[in-house]
Design an enzyme around this catalytic site. Structure first.
Site, PDB file in Angstrom:
ATOM      1  CG  ASP A 194      -1.950   1.017   1.288  1.00 12.84           C
ATOM      2  OD1 ASP A 194      -1.823   2.005   0.551  1.00 12.84           O
ATOM      3  OD2 ASP A 194      -2.900   0.851   2.054  1.00 12.84           O
TER       4      ASP A 194
ATOM      5  CG  ASP B 160      -6.093  -5.042   1.611  1.00  8.96           C
ATOM      6  OD1 ASP B 160      -5.849  -4.608   2.753  1.00  8.96           O
ATOM      7  OD2 ASP B 160      -6.558  -4.325   0.701  1.00  8.96           O
TER       8      ASP B 160
END
Length: 377
Positions: free
Chosen positions: A93, A268
């Site tokens: 991320d 996720d």
């Protein structure tokens, strides 16, 4: 070993998609659930276990890893894969969401990016689009995310539009900073809050950049599930069909099923690991709150038919005792159970799409949840 990033769409069942992402470090079967290894560890799990459960890829977080142990240090130590002993794909991320949600005294400047104070020690850091990509490169991740600004909902249209437009411009800068990296990929992130036309504009702008993949961000942040699904249904038709689609931070098993039905390929979420550490188990018949006193003398396992030892071999009475005694083993066993359940769900989803019967699989799964013999949470 394949030296390219390649997404292959293998079958569809209505809008649900079965595919494969091929990368130098391995094949990612989609729809895929990525266990979250925020700081280089999937909490309460050995990474060997995570792999054995069926995970093809895990997620790491730029914000947390840049604060400790530090991206430059990770690079000196051989990169994140070597450091944590995970030779398979890793997605990082960008850190943008954590900057917005965790950091103190953050300031946003479009040119300079974000200046913020660490939530750990108050030290001052700077993250521009270029620096985010640089950090992810130092970590050595296989799929890197653009830096974006995620606005908390509800928010005014003017604020959502401002952040969306800036995120689009940041995506261009991230693409330029990423350049050409054979076998790796950078994904853009669709923003636009809960406003359909802004979502469409964001998706159109990102699609024009011809990136390797696209994420949908800024959802599952408190809005009703119906709003999330509405935003997916207006966004996904605009994104290239031949590229993978990733819904960030989602979610519950029901969220996953319904998002797959919209055409999402990757997920996720910290939910299965965080829930496990707090005494909550996911099973094929629903959720079990092991803090509940009704389990104190229940010798049944969570699921006697499961292939997972944590699910099959330990009684609810013992798990209840571990949770109430605040023993570390409670979080380890319940996280093991939860990640097994999530990966088993994804396996079932993929098989049903391959057979062209995903809608039936979703209905059957939801019916089993509804008939489950478990207590409400």
């Amino acid at each position: 070993m394949n030296d390219k990033f390649q997404f292959t769409l293998k079958n569809t069942s209505d809008k649900a998609r079965l595919g494969e992402i091929t990368m130098p470090r391995g094949v990612i079967r989609t729809p895929a659930f990525m266990p979250v290894g925020t700081a280089g560890t999937v909490k309460a799990m050995y990474l060997d276990q995570v792999r054995e459960l069926g995970a093809d890829i895990i997620l790491g977080n730029t914000y947390h890893l840049m604060l400790r142990p530090g991206a430059e240090r990770v690079a000196r130590l051989g990169g994140l894969h070597a450091l944590i002993r995970w030779p398979y794909p890793i997605l990082t991320d960008s850190g943008g969401f954590q900057v917005m949600s965790l950091a103190a005294l953050r300031q946003i400047d479009e040119k300079k990016g974000v200046t913020f104070k660490s939530h750990i020690d108050g030290s001052v850091h700077h993250m521009s689009p270029e620096r985010s990509i640089e950090i992810q490169g130092l970590l050595g991740s296989d799929i890197q995310m653009q830096l974006d600004e995620c606005v908390r909902l509800p928010a005014e249209r003017q604020e959502i539009e401002r952040a969306m437009e800036m995120s689009l411009r940041w995506a261009e800068r991230c693409r330029e900073a990423f350049g050409e990296q054979p076998g790796k990929a950078m994904f853009g992130i669709v923003q636009g809050g809960d406003i359909p036309d802004l979502r469409v504009r964001s998706a159109e702008g990102l699609a024009a950049l011809d990136l390797k993949g696209y994420a949908v961000g800024g959802l599952a942040v408190g809005e009703p599930q119906a709003v999330m699904l509405d935003m997916l249904n207006v966004t996904l038709p605009v994104l290239p069909k031949e590229k993978p689609r990733y819904l960030m931070g989602v979610g519950t098993p029901d969220d996953i099923l319904k998002s797959v039905a919209c055409g999402i390929d990757m997920f996720d979420c910290v939910m299965p690991t965080r829930a496990g550490r707090h005494g909550l188990a996911f099973t094929r018949r629903g959720k079990v709150n092991l803090r509940n006193a009704r389990h104190a003398e229940d010798l049944r396992p969570l699921d006697e038919e499961s292939e997972c030892p944590a699910t099959r071999d330990y009684s609810r009475a013992y798990l209840h005792h571990l949770v109430r005694a605040n023993e570390s083993l409670a979080g380890m066993l319940l996280t093991w159970n939860n990640l097994h359940y999530y990966q088993d769900l994804m396996k079932g989803i993929r098989a049903s799409i391959a057979e062209g019967r995903f809608a039936d699989f979703m209905a059957e799964t939801q019916d089993i949840w509804a008939r489950g013999d478990l207590d409400p949470v």
